[in-house]
Design a protein around this motif. Structure first.
Motif, short mmCIF file in Angstrom:
data_model
loop_
_atom_site.label_atom_id
_atom_site.label_comp_id
_atom_site.label_asym_id
_atom_site.label_seq_id
_atom_site.Cartn_x
_atom_site.Cartn_y
_atom_site.Cartn_z
N LEU B 47 -19.05 16.36 -6.09
CA LEU B 47 -18.96 17.35 -7.17
C LEU B 47 -20.23 17.32 -8.03
CD1 LEU B 47 -16.86 19.36 -8.26
CD2 LEU B 47 -15.94 17.52 -9.68
N MET B 48 -20.59 16.12 -8.46
CA MET B 48 -21.76 15.97 -9.33
C MET B 48 -22.32 14.57 -9.19
SD MET B 48 -20.49 17.67 -12.90
CE MET B 48 -22.14 17.66 -13.62
N TYR B 49 -23.61 14.44 -9.49
CA TYR B 49 -24.16 13.10 -9.61
C TYR B 49 -25.17 13.06 -10.76
CZ TYR B 49 -28.60 14.36 -7.31
OH TYR B 49 -29.79 14.91 -6.98
N THR B 50 -25.29 11.89 -11.38
CA THR B 50 -26.22 11.70 -12.48
C THR B 50 -26.94 10.38 -12.29
OG1 THR B 50 -24.48 10.68 -13.81
CG2 THR B 50 -24.86 13.02 -14.15
N ARG B 60 -18.15 24.55 -15.42
CA ARG B 60 -17.08 24.02 -16.27
C ARG B 60 -17.03 22.48 -16.26
NH1 ARG B 60 -12.38 24.65 -14.47
NH2 ARG B 60 -12.83 25.30 -12.32
N PHE B 61 -17.89 21.87 -15.50
CA PHE B 61 -17.87 20.42 -15.34
C PHE B 61 -19.04 19.77 -16.08
CE2 PHE B 61 -14.58 20.22 -12.10
CZ PHE B 61 -14.62 21.49 -11.55
N THR B 62 -18.73 18.66 -16.77
CA THR B 62 -19.76 17.87 -17.43
C THR B 62 -19.55 16.40 -17.08
OG1 THR B 62 -19.91 19.40 -19.31
CG2 THR B 62 -20.77 17.18 -19.64
N PHE B 75 -15.70 15.69 -17.58
CA PHE B 75 -14.93 16.63 -18.37
C PHE B 75 -14.82 17.95 -17.61
CE2 PHE B 75 -14.64 14.09 -22.12
CZ PHE B 75 -15.80 13.33 -22.14
N ILE B 76 -13.63 18.51 -17.60
CA ILE B 76 -13.42 19.81 -17.00
C ILE B 76 -12.93 20.74 -18.10
CG2 ILE B 76 -12.25 21.13 -15.18
CD1 ILE B 76 -11.67 18.48 -13.75
N ARG B 77 -13.70 21.79 -18.36
CA ARG B 77 -13.30 22.77 -19.38
C ARG B 77 -12.52 23.89 -18.73
NH1 ARG B 77 -18.51 21.95 -20.30
NH2 ARG B 77 -19.09 23.92 -19.35
N ASP B 78 -11.67 24.54 -19.52
CA ASP B 78 -10.91 25.69 -19.04
C ASP B 78 -10.31 25.36 -17.65
OD1 ASP B 78 -11.68 29.11 -18.04
OD2 ASP B 78 -9.85 28.24 -18.89
#
Lengths: 118, 113
Positions: B47-50, B60-62, B75-78
């Motif tokens: 999904l994501m990497y940092t 919508r993802f942080t 974090f998933i918004r909405d």
């Protein structure tokens, strides 16, 4: 669809038996990785092959073995099965030898083979 | 003690809510942090990497990393019903190989319409 194909999807067998799980990586991917996923242990890395050669080994039991064939498909052999071997077994592939998203490419997982040992 | 700890859930929230998923870890050498999403009867997908500390946003993802606390969050918004899945955090010390990636056991998330 990730492009990684695993067979069989489900397998039920008895203790002491031997099974073979098969994986076809995405077209062009040279690395194949095998993982075991169970409720209590999460996703555990077992072994990696890159272009036919073993590249890295994780917590793979001696009763388990794998190989990657010239056409790049891979097989995971599980023998002398025990109840505790019941789990989801995932195959993943990547273009390069890394499989890390910050390396030479991310992992693409198949849908898994669910093994139940009775 | 596991290197990576993740609350298994299940976590159930109404559609539109903000979702917070978290992992803690014990090894301060981890530098690369990832989130994978796994739908039922499917394999995980990235999904994501940092890298290191800080935030990264993608729609919508942080993803947030706090290395001083050894704590990462997604974090998933909405939130949408299509976000219902198991979310696995993952981390590694370097970028050399997926064989070095340590996965959390996953949090099951359900978004109620």
């Amino acid at each position: 669809d990730s492009g990684v194909t695993q067979t069989p999807k489900h397998l039920i067998t008895a203790t002491g038996q031997r099974v073979t799980l098969r994986c076809s990586p995405r077209s062009g991917d040279l690395s194949v990785y095998w993982y075991q996923q169970s409720l209590d242990q999460g996703l555990q890395f077992l072994i990696q092959y890159y272009n036919g050669e073993e590249r890295a080994k994780g917590n793979i039991l001696e009763r388990f073995s794998a190989q990657q064939f010239p056409d790049l498909h891979s097989e995971l052999n599980l023998s002398s099965l025990e109840l505790g071997d019941s789990a989801l077994y995932f195959c993943a592939s990547s273009v390069g030898s890394s499989g890390s998203p910050v390396g030479t490419g991310e992992l693409f997982f198949g849908e898994g083979s669910r093994l139940t040992v009775l | 003690q596991k290197e990576v700890e993740q609350d298994p859930g299940p976590l159930s929230v109404p559609e539109g809510a903000i979702v917070s998923l978290n992992c803690t870890y014990s090894n301060s050498a981890f530098q690369y942090f990832m989130w994978y999403r796994q739908y039922s009867r499917k394999g995980p997908e990235l999904l994501m990497y940092t890298y290191s500390s800080g935030n990264k946003e993608d729609g919508r993802f942080t993803a947030q990393v706090d290395k001083s606390s050894k704590y990462i969050s997604l974090f998933i918004r909405d939130s949408q019903p299509s976000d219902s899945a198991t979310y696995l955090c993952a981390m590694s010390k370097g970028y050399s190989s997926a064989s070095k990636i340590i996965f959390g056991s996953g949090t099951r998330l359900s978004i109620r319409p």
